[in-house]
Design a protein around this motif. Structure first.
Motif, PDB file in Angstrom:
ATOM      1  N   GLN A 129      -8.377  -2.694  13.201  1.00  0.00           N
ATOM      2  CA  GLN A 129      -7.775  -1.386  13.006  1.00  0.00           C
ATOM      3  C   GLN A 129      -6.550  -1.520  12.115  1.00  0.00           C
ATOM      4  O   GLN A 129      -5.737  -2.417  12.301  1.00  0.00           O
ATOM      5  CB  GLN A 129      -7.377  -0.767  14.353  1.00  0.00           C
ATOM      6  N   VAL A 130      -6.441  -0.649  11.166  1.00  0.00           N
ATOM      7  CA  VAL A 130      -5.318  -0.655  10.234  1.00  0.00           C
ATOM      8  C   VAL A 130      -4.419   0.528  10.537  1.00  0.00           C
ATOM      9  O   VAL A 130      -4.886   1.656  10.719  1.00  0.00           O
ATOM     10  CB  VAL A 130      -5.813  -0.569   8.781  1.00  0.00           C
ATOM     11  N   GLN A 131      -3.138   0.262  10.600  1.00  0.00           N
ATOM     12  CA  GLN A 131      -2.157   1.341  10.752  1.00  0.00           C
ATOM     13  C   GLN A 131      -1.156   1.273   9.611  1.00  0.00           C
ATOM     14  O   GLN A 131      -0.667   0.192   9.267  1.00  0.00           O
ATOM     15  CB  GLN A 131      -1.433   1.239  12.093  1.00  0.00           C
ATOM     16  N   LEU A 132      -0.855   2.423   9.046  1.00  0.00           N
ATOM     17  CA  LEU A 132       0.122   2.540   7.975  1.00  0.00           C
ATOM     18  C   LEU A 132       1.219   3.483   8.447  1.00  0.00           C
ATOM     19  O   LEU A 132       0.930   4.593   8.894  1.00  0.00           O
ATOM     20  CB  LEU A 132      -0.536   3.087   6.707  1.00  0.00           C
ATOM     21  N   VAL A 133       2.466   3.034   8.330  1.00  0.00           N
ATOM     22  CA  VAL A 133       3.588   3.829   8.801  1.00  0.00           C
ATOM     23  C   VAL A 133       4.601   3.974   7.662  1.00  0.00           C
ATOM     24  O   VAL A 133       5.215   2.984   7.234  1.00  0.00           O
ATOM     25  CB  VAL A 133       4.255   3.197  10.029  1.00  0.00           C
ATOM     26  N   GLU A 134       4.792   5.207   7.198  1.00  0.00           N
ATOM     27  CA  GLU A 134       5.746   5.483   6.142  1.00  0.00           C
ATOM     28  C   GLU A 134       7.134   5.751   6.721  1.00  0.00           C
ATOM     29  O   GLU A 134       7.263   6.236   7.849  1.00  0.00           O
ATOM     30  CB  GLU A 134       5.326   6.700   5.299  1.00  0.00           C
ATOM     31  N   SER A 135       8.137   5.460   5.920  1.00  0.00           N
ATOM     32  CA  SER A 135       9.514   5.774   6.282  1.00  0.00           C
ATOM     33  C   SER A 135      10.330   5.933   5.007  1.00  0.00           C
ATOM     34  O   SER A 135       9.864   5.578   3.914  1.00  0.00           O
ATOM     35  CB  SER A 135      10.112   4.674   7.164  1.00  0.00           C
ATOM     36  N   GLY A 136      11.536   6.469   5.166  1.00  0.00           N
ATOM     37  CA  GLY A 136      12.440   6.585   4.035  1.00  0.00           C
ATOM     38  C   GLY A 136      12.570   7.967   3.430  1.00  0.00           C
ATOM     39  O   GLY A 136      13.373   8.172   2.522  1.00  0.00           O
ATOM     40  N   GLY A 137      11.785   8.911   3.920  1.00  0.00           N
ATOM     41  CA  GLY A 137      11.900  10.262   3.402  1.00  0.00           C
ATOM     42  C   GLY A 137      13.196  10.923   3.844  1.00  0.00           C
ATOM     43  O   GLY A 137      13.937  10.390   4.670  1.00  0.00           O
ATOM     44  N   GLY A 138      13.459  12.086   3.270  1.00  0.00           N
ATOM     45  CA  GLY A 138      14.666  12.809   3.642  1.00  0.00           C
ATOM     46  C   GLY A 138      14.999  13.885   2.641  1.00  0.00           C
ATOM     47  O   GLY A 138      14.171  14.257   1.803  1.00  0.00           O
ATOM     48  N   ALA A 163      -1.679   4.926   1.393  1.00  0.00           N
ATOM     49  CA  ALA A 163      -3.080   4.780   1.762  1.00  0.00           C
ATOM     50  C   ALA A 163      -3.638   3.481   1.206  1.00  0.00           C
ATOM     51  O   ALA A 163      -3.137   2.940   0.218  1.00  0.00           O
ATOM     52  CB  ALA A 163      -3.889   5.965   1.237  1.00  0.00           C
ATOM     53  N   ARG A 164      -4.708   3.004   1.844  1.00  0.00           N
ATOM     54  CA  ARG A 164      -5.372   1.779   1.421  1.00  0.00           C
ATOM     55  C   ARG A 164      -6.566   2.123   0.554  1.00  0.00           C
ATOM     56  O   ARG A 164      -7.421   2.912   0.940  1.00  0.00           O
ATOM     57  CB  ARG A 164      -5.826   0.969   2.635  1.00  0.00           C
ATOM     58  N   ALA A 165      -6.638   1.493  -0.614  1.00  0.00           N
ATOM     59  CA  ALA A 165      -7.703   1.783  -1.568  1.00  0.00           C
ATOM     60  C   ALA A 165      -8.969   0.990  -1.263  1.00  0.00           C
ATOM     61  O   ALA A 165      -8.913  -0.132  -0.749  1.00  0.00           O
ATOM     62  CB  ALA A 165      -7.231   1.467  -2.984  1.00  0.00           C
ATOM     63  N   THR A 166     -10.112   1.584  -1.601  1.00  0.00           N
ATOM     64  CA  THR A 166     -11.394   0.906  -1.442  1.00  0.00           C
ATOM     65  C   THR A 166     -11.943   0.405  -2.765  1.00  0.00           C
ATOM     66  O   THR A 166     -13.005  -0.215  -2.800  1.00  0.00           O
ATOM     67  CB  THR A 166     -12.416   1.848  -0.791  1.00  0.00           C
ATOM     68  N   ALA A 210       4.048 -10.547   1.804  1.00  0.00           N
ATOM     69  CA  ALA A 210       4.561 -11.341   2.925  1.00  0.00           C
ATOM     70  C   ALA A 210       5.073 -10.445   4.046  1.00  0.00           C
ATOM     71  O   ALA A 210       5.076 -10.838   5.214  1.00  0.00           O
ATOM     72  CB  ALA A 210       5.665 -12.259   2.444  1.00  0.00           C
ATOM     73  N   LYS A 211       5.504  -9.239   3.688  1.00  0.00           N
ATOM     74  CA  LYS A 211       6.024  -8.290   4.678  1.00  0.00           C
ATOM     75  C   LYS A 211       5.033  -7.174   4.986  1.00  0.00           C
ATOM     76  O   LYS A 211       5.359  -6.250   5.730  1.00  0.00           O
ATOM     77  CB  LYS A 211       7.329  -7.679   4.178  1.00  0.00           C
ATOM     78  N   ASN A 212       3.837  -7.243   4.399  1.00  0.00           N
ATOM     79  CA  ASN A 212       2.827  -6.194   4.618  1.00  0.00           C
ATOM     80  C   ASN A 212       3.401  -4.807   4.332  1.00  0.00           C
ATOM     81  O   ASN A 212       3.168  -3.854   5.096  1.00  0.00           O
ATOM     82  CB  ASN A 212       2.282  -6.238   6.044  1.00  0.00           C
ATOM     83  N   THR A 213       4.127  -4.685   3.239  1.00  0.00           N
ATOM     84  CA  THR A 213       4.819  -3.437   2.941  1.00  0.00           C
ATOM     85  C   THR A 213       4.637  -3.056   1.473  1.00  0.00           C
ATOM     86  O   THR A 213       4.684  -3.915   0.593  1.00  0.00           O
ATOM     87  CB  THR A 213       6.316  -3.561   3.265  1.00  0.00           C
ATOM     88  N   VAL A 214       4.446  -1.773   1.258  1.00  0.00           N
ATOM     89  CA  VAL A 214       4.412  -1.221  -0.095  1.00  0.00           C
ATOM     90  C   VAL A 214       5.539  -0.203  -0.210  1.00  0.00           C
ATOM     91  O   VAL A 214       5.873   0.484   0.758  1.00  0.00           O
ATOM     92  CB  VAL A 214       3.036  -0.592  -0.408  1.00  0.00           C
ATOM     93  N   GLY A 260      -2.179  -5.393  10.483  1.00  0.00           N
ATOM     94  CA  GLY A 260      -3.432  -6.034  10.125  1.00  0.00           C
ATOM     95  C   GLY A 260      -3.235  -7.147   9.116  1.00  0.00           C
ATOM     96  O   GLY A 260      -2.351  -7.089   8.274  1.00  0.00           O
ATOM     97  N   ARG A 261      -4.102  -8.150   9.183  1.00  0.00           N
ATOM     98  CA  ARG A 261      -3.955  -9.330   8.340  1.00  0.00           C
ATOM     99  C   ARG A 261      -4.531  -9.136   6.947  1.00  0.00           C
ATOM    100  O   ARG A 261      -4.325  -9.952   6.082  1.00  0.00           O
ATOM    101  CB  ARG A 261      -4.651 -10.514   9.005  1.00  0.00           C
ATOM    102  N   ALA A 262      -5.264  -8.042   6.703  1.00  0.00           N
ATOM    103  CA  ALA A 262      -5.959  -7.891   5.435  1.00  0.00           C
ATOM    104  C   ALA A 262      -5.164  -7.121   4.401  1.00  0.00           C
ATOM    105  O   ALA A 262      -5.695  -6.809   3.339  1.00  0.00           O
ATOM    106  CB  ALA A 262      -7.298  -7.196   5.666  1.00  0.00           C
ATOM    107  N   PHE A 263      -3.900  -6.838   4.678  1.00  0.00           N
ATOM    108  CA  PHE A 263      -3.109  -6.012   3.758  1.00  0.00           C
ATOM    109  C   PHE A 263      -3.139  -6.573   2.349  1.00  0.00           C
ATOM    110  O   PHE A 263      -3.336  -5.843   1.377  1.00  0.00           O
ATOM    111  CB  PHE A 263      -1.666  -5.921   4.259  1.00  0.00           C
ATOM    112  N   SER A 264      -2.961  -7.868   2.212  1.00  0.00           N
ATOM    113  CA  SER A 264      -2.859  -8.485   0.886  1.00  0.00           C
ATOM    114  C   SER A 264      -4.192  -8.533   0.152  1.00  0.00           C
ATOM    115  O   SER A 264      -4.249  -9.007  -0.991  1.00  0.00           O
ATOM    116  CB  SER A 264      -2.272  -9.886   1.008  1.00  0.00           C
ATOM    117  N   SER A 265      -5.259  -8.061   0.762  1.00  0.00           N
ATOM    118  CA  SER A 265      -6.580  -8.052   0.126  1.00  0.00           C
ATOM    119  C   SER A 265      -6.961  -6.704  -0.448  1.00  0.00           C
ATOM    120  O   SER A 265      -8.060  -6.556  -0.990  1.00  0.00           O
ATOM    121  CB  SER A 265      -7.646  -8.476   1.155  1.00  0.00           C
ATOM    122  N   TYR A 266      -6.073  -5.733  -0.315  1.00  0.00           N
ATOM    123  CA  TYR A 266      -6.403  -4.380  -0.741  1.00  0.00           C
ATOM    124  C   TYR A 266      -5.358  -3.804  -1.692  1.00  0.00           C
ATOM    125  O   TYR A 266      -4.155  -4.016  -1.505  1.00  0.00           O
ATOM    126  CB  TYR A 266      -6.515  -3.449   0.467  1.00  0.00           C
TER     127      TYR A 266
END
Length: 123
Positions: free
Chosen positions: A1-10, A97-100, A75-79, A26-32
């Motif tokens: 299961q993949v979860q994406l959590v945004e922050s920094g808006g305002g 979002a994660r691209a296919t 390394a931080k699983n962050t975009v 999730g461990r697959a972040f760097s593959s997408y």
């Protein structure tokens, strides 16, 4: 299961800057490849920026090109989305979002989405 959590808006004044973050589980972040979209009230969700797996390739919509910068830290699983020279027209909920597929711009080419973060630019 993949979860994406945004922050920094305002809330920011026109001409100002904000940096959005999207933390992925999730461990697959760097593959997408990843992308940022935005949706203003009453409008369809639109593509803003995308980034390749390694981060070496970035691409933008015409409306944000030259003002926004997408980057990632695998390394931080962050975009990230660095937004400069903001205008009231940038007011929207921003989603990562994660691209296919590579260089995807259509929402239909993204399979996992965050809950969004509100960005409001005052004039």
């Amino acid at each position: 299961q993949v979860q994406l959590v945004e922050s920094g808006g305002g809330l920011v004044q026109a001409g100002g800057s904000l940096t959005l973050s999207c933390a992925a589980s999730g461990r697959a972040f760097s593959s997408y490849a990843m992308g940022w979209f935005r949706q203003a009230p009453g409008k369809e969700r639109e593509f803003a920026a995308g980034i390749s797996v390694s981060g070496s390739i970035t691409y933008y919509s015409d409306s944000v090109k030259g003002r926004f910068t997408i980057s990632r830290d695998n390394a931080k699983n962050t975009v990230y989305l660095q937004m400069n020279s903001l205008t009231p027209e940038d007011t929207a909920v921003y989603y990562c979002a994660r691209a296919t597929m590579h260089r995807a711009r259509s929402p239909s080419n993204y399979d996992y989405w965050g809950q969004g973060t509100q960005v409001t630019v005052s004039s």
